[in-house]
Design a protein around this motif. Sequence first.
Motif, PDB file in Angstrom:
ATOM      1  N   THR A   8      47.957  57.666   8.623  1.00 26.10           N
ATOM      2  CA  THR A   8      48.021  57.493   7.168  1.00 26.10           C
ATOM      3  C   THR A   8      48.855  58.622   6.570  1.00 26.10           C
ATOM      4  O   THR A   8      48.601  59.801   6.847  1.00 26.10           O
ATOM      5  CB  THR A   8      46.611  57.500   6.546  1.00 26.10           C
ATOM      6  N   PHE A   9      49.836  58.249   5.778  1.00 23.58           N
ATOM      7  CA  PHE A   9      50.704  59.248   5.146  1.00 23.58           C
ATOM      8  C   PHE A   9      50.081  59.704   3.823  1.00 23.58           C
ATOM      9  O   PHE A   9      49.836  58.896   2.941  1.00 23.58           O
ATOM     10  CB  PHE A   9      52.090  58.652   4.887  1.00 23.58           C
ATOM     11  N   SER A  31      54.630  67.198   3.253  1.00 26.81           N
ATOM     12  CA  SER A  31      54.150  66.682   4.543  1.00 26.81           C
ATOM     13  C   SER A  31      52.662  66.835   4.861  1.00 26.81           C
ATOM     14  O   SER A  31      52.140  67.959   4.967  1.00 26.81           O
ATOM     15  CB  SER A  31      54.939  67.387   5.654  1.00 26.81           C
ATOM     16  N   CYS A  32      52.032  65.713   5.069  1.00 21.45           N
ATOM     17  CA  CYS A  32      50.667  65.675   5.610  1.00 21.45           C
ATOM     18  C   CYS A  32      50.391  64.250   6.089  1.00 21.45           C
ATOM     19  O   CYS A  32      50.555  63.300   5.322  1.00 21.45           O
ATOM     20  CB  CYS A  32      49.633  66.083   4.553  1.00 21.45           C
ATOM     21  N   VAL A  33      50.003  64.120   7.357  1.00 16.66           N
ATOM     22  CA  VAL A  33      49.705  62.810   7.942  1.00 16.66           C
ATOM     23  C   VAL A  33      48.337  62.878   8.604  1.00 16.66           C
ATOM     24  O   VAL A  33      48.058  63.802   9.371  1.00 16.66           O
ATOM     25  CB  VAL A  33      50.767  62.406   8.993  1.00 16.66           C
ATOM     26  N   GLU A  34      47.489  61.928   8.287  1.00 16.76           N
ATOM     27  CA  GLU A  34      46.163  61.838   8.912  1.00 16.76           C
ATOM     28  C   GLU A  34      46.245  60.845  10.073  1.00 16.76           C
ATOM     29  O   GLU A  34      46.792  59.750   9.917  1.00 16.76           O
ATOM     30  CB  GLU A  34      45.160  61.331   7.872  1.00 16.76           C
ATOM     31  N   ALA A  43      44.824  65.983  11.527  1.00 16.72           N
ATOM     32  CA  ALA A  43      45.749  66.068  10.391  1.00 16.72           C
ATOM     33  C   ALA A  43      46.992  66.810  10.866  1.00 16.72           C
ATOM     34  O   ALA A  43      46.903  67.873  11.487  1.00 16.72           O
ATOM     35  CB  ALA A  43      45.104  66.798   9.215  1.00 16.72           C
ATOM     36  N   LEU A  44      48.135  66.196  10.603  1.00 15.90           N
ATOM     37  CA  LEU A  44      49.411  66.805  10.963  1.00 15.90           C
ATOM     38  C   LEU A  44      49.983  67.476   9.721  1.00 15.90           C
ATOM     39  O   LEU A  44      50.339  66.799   8.751  1.00 15.90           O
ATOM     40  CB  LEU A  44      50.369  65.715  11.453  1.00 15.90           C
ATOM     41  N   ALA A 264      53.654  57.516   0.758  1.00 16.76           N
ATOM     42  CA  ALA A 264      52.312  58.096   0.615  1.00 16.76           C
ATOM     43  C   ALA A 264      51.303  56.985   0.353  1.00 16.76           C
ATOM     44  O   ALA A 264      51.563  56.076  -0.442  1.00 16.76           O
ATOM     45  CB  ALA A 264      52.302  59.108  -0.514  1.00 16.76           C
ATOM     46  N   GLY A 265      50.185  57.040   1.024  1.00 19.55           N
ATOM     47  CA  GLY A 265      49.137  56.044   0.865  1.00 19.55           C
ATOM     48  C   GLY A 265      49.197  54.938   1.898  1.00 19.55           C
ATOM     49  O   GLY A 265      48.272  54.137   2.011  1.00 19.55           O
ATOM     50  N   GLN A 266      50.269  54.917   2.679  1.00 21.93           N
ATOM     51  CA  GLN A 266      50.467  53.848   3.662  1.00 21.93           C
ATOM     52  C   GLN A 266      49.738  54.190   4.967  1.00 21.93           C
ATOM     53  O   GLN A 266      49.783  55.332   5.424  1.00 21.93           O
ATOM     54  CB  GLN A 266      51.972  53.780   3.913  1.00 21.93           C
TER      55      GLN A 266
END
Length: 270
Positions: A8-9, A31-34, A43-44, A264-266
Amino acid sequence: MARRFTATFWGVRGSAPAMDGTTVRYGGDTSCVEVVCGDHRLALDLGGGARRLGLALADRPPAPLTLLLSHAHYDHVMGLPFFAPFRQAEARILALSPVEGGVARLAAELMRRPFFPVGPEALVARIVDLHAAPGAVFEPAEGVVVSCAGAAHDGGALAWRIDFDGRSLVYVPDHEAGDAQTDRTLAHFAAGCDLLIHDATLPEAAPRGRHGHSSWGAAALAARRAEARRLALFHHHPEAGDDQLDRLAHQAAETLPGTLVARAGQTLDL
Ligand SMILES: [Zn+2]
Ligand SMILES: [Zn+2]
């Protein structure tokens, strides 16, 4: 049955937040990706998007969390002081990072006067910092295998790979394509992955010279070389508005089917 493996972005911008009327649909946080692998969560990076990820996590029962940091540039750590799980005494967080001293040092540097009103003592979670260098492999939870490789970026940065339940995700947020040796190493590192999240900051017609980043064309080439199943263009330039990113999405999907522009949100299923 395949176990859940999603990305998830929460923040897709690079360099600087871009919150204005032209970035509403793709989002302006950095930048933050779950990533969720079965019942383990990672979390990246902790860019600005980490603030909203933290709020979402604060609504759930506490569960172990693994952080994978690529490097310490502001756009990848500016969400750290606002990441709610750090303020929960019951939270258990493993932080893997190339930064000497890890989250403890980043918090000490970012959370001090005159830059920030609250000191790092506010972060009461139990945080275990482990240093990560290219070639390192970790297994933060059973069956979740995490590895890293070096990217070409000013001051250095790590690319991360997560393998779980027969599928894999590779995250290359900040990387300047063009150095043959590094590109070969990264193609090998990302070989056969199901999702490649790759730096696509630069316009295709970027002026010559070093930028520390890649264009979407270079990202597509990297995906081809690695034979990645799907490519997500990421780390968008702060001045790339929604309409421009729509055009990029169209062009990129025509050039390399399966390519998308991260929003974001995808959430993507692997
Ligand atoms: Zn960046
Ligand atoms: Zn950077």
